[in-house]
Scaffold this motif. Structure first.
Motif, PDB file in Angstrom:
ATOM      1  N   TRP A  60     -11.555   2.014   7.140  1.00 32.73           N
ATOM      2  CA  TRP A  60     -10.220   1.502   7.545  1.00 32.73           C
ATOM      3  C   TRP A  60     -10.283  -0.136   7.063  1.00 32.73           C
ATOM      4  O   TRP A  60      -9.242  -0.587   6.633  1.00 32.73           O
ATOM      5  CB  TRP A  60      -9.922   1.615   8.857  1.00 32.73           C
ATOM      6  CG  TRP A  60      -8.547   1.358   9.079  1.00 32.73           C
ATOM      7  CD1 TRP A  60      -8.095   0.245  10.120  1.00 32.73           C
ATOM      8  CD2 TRP A  60      -7.438   2.000   8.669  1.00 32.73           C
ATOM      9  NE1 TRP A  60      -6.754   0.409  10.273  1.00 32.73           N
ATOM     10  CE2 TRP A  60      -6.204   1.292   9.619  1.00 32.73           C
ATOM     11  CE3 TRP A  60      -7.293   3.038   8.264  1.00 32.73           C
ATOM     12  CZ2 TRP A  60      -4.745   2.012   9.315  1.00 32.73           C
ATOM     13  CZ3 TRP A  60      -5.823   3.481   7.892  1.00 32.73           C
ATOM     14  CH2 TRP A  60      -4.767   3.209   8.284  1.00 32.73           C
ATOM     15  N   ASN A  79      -7.745  -1.684   3.611  1.00 29.83           N
ATOM     16  CA  ASN A  79      -6.880  -2.454   4.155  1.00 29.83           C
ATOM     17  C   ASN A  79      -7.094  -3.954   3.758  1.00 29.83           C
ATOM     18  O   ASN A  79      -6.551  -4.956   3.915  1.00 29.83           O
ATOM     19  CB  ASN A  79      -6.377  -2.569   5.691  1.00 29.83           C
ATOM     20  CG  ASN A  79      -5.840  -1.296   6.038  1.00 29.83           C
ATOM     21  OD1 ASN A  79      -4.569  -0.909   5.683  1.00 29.83           O
ATOM     22  ND2 ASN A  79      -6.496  -0.355   6.569  1.00 29.83           N
ATOM     23  N   LYS A 112      -1.844   4.631  -1.105  1.00 29.00           N
ATOM     24  CA  LYS A 112      -2.757   3.822  -1.812  1.00 29.00           C
ATOM     25  C   LYS A 112      -3.159   4.130  -3.301  1.00 29.00           C
ATOM     26  O   LYS A 112      -3.934   3.488  -3.964  1.00 29.00           O
ATOM     27  CB  LYS A 112      -4.062   3.867  -0.764  1.00 29.00           C
ATOM     28  CG  LYS A 112      -3.771   3.184   0.541  1.00 29.00           C
ATOM     29  CD  LYS A 112      -3.656   1.749   0.373  1.00 29.00           C
ATOM     30  CE  LYS A 112      -3.511   1.042   1.689  1.00 29.00           C
ATOM     31  NZ  LYS A 112      -3.342  -0.417   1.552  1.00 29.00           N
TER      32      LYS A 112
END
Length: 618
Positions: free
Chosen positions: A558, A562, A607
């Motif tokens: 994660w 990000n 993404k």
């Protein structure tokens, strides 16, 4: 029958490993956690999970099904509700006349496991038409002097007209005299007309070194190759890149080609003799050439070695129709025609979706079928290049030898094996070629040859593939791979670790069965290897798969996805590993982002669209 099934399941359960408690990951360098309120809560240990049992094959043929269930395949099909063409297998229609057919009595035919008996319909309908012949082999006649035009005592035209007539009569003979083979060693590279990388020809790269990466006991064999590309032709704007892939025009095995020529009864003195190949349309024998008619000088052996695939594709009805047309045994001809008919559709579907079948196996199974080579070439699939990812940083791999700087690229190849009717197993076209070259190289070195002259016919293939295009020199990066899928990541890590600012921005999750025998490139990733790489074993220790480790490393995943310029790369087999990792990433997004399943799927798709999530699977 239930008692037999229960007995088999009980035996499978005995072979399972006993339940073992799971322990949390012990790789602090690969566990990243952000400061959050969740960390203040007491972490509850996960309940122990039972290790999954290894799959055990208990059914491999219709006889096995009948032994276990007590029902024949016909009885099972009658209860099938799929409504497919398999409903017609072995089902005799009323009102049709049947005739007795003697089935071929040989091991090759029995290995086909055809769903037919010795009673076939007398009249067959919807039989596949004989395919168009698009390739013709024309002998090249060599004569000392072209024939003179016939004498005529009476001239009906001017002298100019007679000269034109004479030239037109002699021209074809002169053209035939000028035909000859190109000066090219086709034992190490394909003929120039193959040319999968226009306008550049296939380049024979010398094998600088090769070794086996796996150890005895590994389920699959993987080989490493160093290829010398010092003399590779210059190409404007294109160079070998980290994460790129080269194309390899691997040939069919010499033994397989020789056997096929024997089965087709091609005389030995004709196999390497120049012949004119004339095609009426299509791209063959090129790879990605224009769809057009061609005239080329080649040999029969070169066409079978470099241009037509004789083992990788399931049989087609046009191929069977050609065999039927040229089978002199009436029983074999009837059976082949049945497979090409509407009545034999079910048997053909089972035949096509069954074990891999080579052309030589078909000719052994139907020994009376002797089609002409050029007609057979018209229905075979073209032999396509195979692609292999670079496993090093091609900008930094050089070696000084014989007073000259040599540029090297590195690849890793896992041998693909499938069942074979005669030898038990056989290798694929590409991986089998590489294994033969590696074995030859090792034997020559043991015999005292310092620089074996062995080559790999290659070309710059995919230097703009997703792995090469999305590689960046900065930003956190997570590399997830299993088996030979980790090979391109080695080049990523080598490039990254050269930059001190990136030493703590790259992580590798490498999946394998048993690190003792099949961990690839152990100790060859550069400095800080223990800090950037974690090996996940599915057959030893905790028995964890790489997709399970992805979920365990949810904080790290994660954080990377990000981050600015953060990227997650996945490379490996699409079946099992690729699908499992994709689902694991969805679980991470659901857990860390509080998303629903559909929202998590959309998150990773976004993404992927912006180049932060790159999956290269096959």
């Amino acid at each position: 029958m239930p008692s037999q099934i229960e007995q088999l399941l009980a035996e499978a359960a005995i072979n399972c490993d006993p339940e073992e408690p799971r322990t949390p990951s012990i790789a602090p360098s690969l566990t990243f956690s952000e400061d959050s309120e969740d960390q203040d809560e007491l972490q509850q240990p996960e309940p122990p999970k039972r290790r999954r049992a290894s799959t055990r094959l208990i059914v491999q043929s219709p006889a096995d099904i009948q032994r276990i269930t007590g029902e024949s395949t016909q009885q099972l099909i009658n209860r099938c509700c799929g409504g497919g063409c398999c409903m017609n297998v072995q089902k005799k229609k009323e009102g049709l006349d049947y005739e007795h057919v003697t089935l071929p009595d040989n091991d090759a035919f029995r290995s086909l496991s055809l769903s037919v008996d010795d009673s076939l319909p007398t009249i067959l309908t919807n039989v596949t038409e004989l395919p168009e012949q698009t390739a013709f082999l024309i002998p090249i006649r060599h004569t000392s002097n072209p024939p003179s035009p016939p004498d005529s005592g009476i001239s009906f035209g001017s002298s100019a007209d007679s000269d034109i007539a004479t030239d037109s009569a002699v021209a074809p003979e002169k053209n035939m005299l000028n035909l000859s083979l190109e000066d090219l060693d086709t034992s190490i590279q394909p003929p120039s007309f193959v040319q999968p990388h226009p306008p550049y020809n296939v380049f024979p790269a010398r094998i600088h070194n090769t070794r086996e990466l796996t150890r005895p006991g590994a389920e699959k064999r993987t080989y490493h190759f160093d290829l010398d590309v010092t003399d590779y032709p210059e190409e404007t704007g294109t160079d070998f890149k980290v994460g790129g892939a080269i194309g390899v025009s691997a040939p069919n095995g010499p033994a397989a080609v020789e056997e096929l020529l024997d089965l087709l009864m091609v005389p030995r003195f004709l196999r390497d003799k120049p012949v004119l190949l004339r095609t009426t349309r299509g791209r063959w024998p090129t790879v990605w050439g224009d769809d057009q008619a061609r005239e080329l000088v080649t040999t029969r052996r070169d066409l079978l070695t470099w241009c037509s695939d004789i083992q990788s594709y399931p049989p087609t009805k046009p191929l069977l129709r050609v065999l039927a047309e040229h089978a002199y045994d009436p029983n074999e001809q009837k059976l082949l025609m049945f497979l090409c008919s509407g009545e034999g559709q079910g048997a053909f579907c089972d035949f096509r979706t069954g074990p891999h079948i080579t052309i030589s196996q078909l000719l052994h199974a139907f020994p009376s079928a002797k089609p002409p080579l050029d007609l057979l070439l018209s229905v075979l699939q073209p032999l396509m290049p195979r692609f292999y990812s670079l496993s090093n940083d091609p900008h930094e791999s050089y070696e000084i030898r014989d007073g000259k700087q040599h540029r090297l690229i590195e690849i890793a190849v896992t041998v693909h094996e499938t069942s074979d009717w005669r030898n038990g197993s056989r290798t694929g076209v590409g991986s089998g070629f590489f294994e033969r070259q590696s074995i030859k190289y090792t034997e020559m070195r043991k015999a005292g040859v310092k620089m074996p002259q062995l080559y790999t016919p290659m070309f710059k293939g995919l230097m703009a593939n997703p792995l090469a295009k999305q590689f960046v020199s900065d930003g956190p990066m997570l590399l997830i791979g299993a088996g030979v899928g980790v090979a391109p990541f080695r080049g990523f890590v080598q490039r990254r670790l050269k930059n001190a600012n990136c030493a703590n921005k790259v992580w590798v999750l490498q999946g394998c069965r048993d690190a003792l025998v099949d961990e690839l490139y152990s100790g060859e990733w550069g400095v800080h290897e223990d800090e950037v790489k974690r090996v996940i074993q599915s057959r030893r220790g905790e028995g964890r798969y790489v997709q399970e480790e992805v979920v365990h490393q949810a904080d790290l995943v994660w954080y990377i996805i990000n981050s600015v310029d953060g990227r997650v790369f996945v490379c490996g087999s699409s079946k099992g590993m690729g699908e499992g990792v994709e689902e694991a990433l969805i679980k991470v997004a659901m857990k860390k982002g509080n998303l629903e399943h559909d929202e998590a799927q959309k998150f990773w798709q976004l993404k992927k669209d912006v180049g932060q999530y790159i999956a290269e699977t096959w």
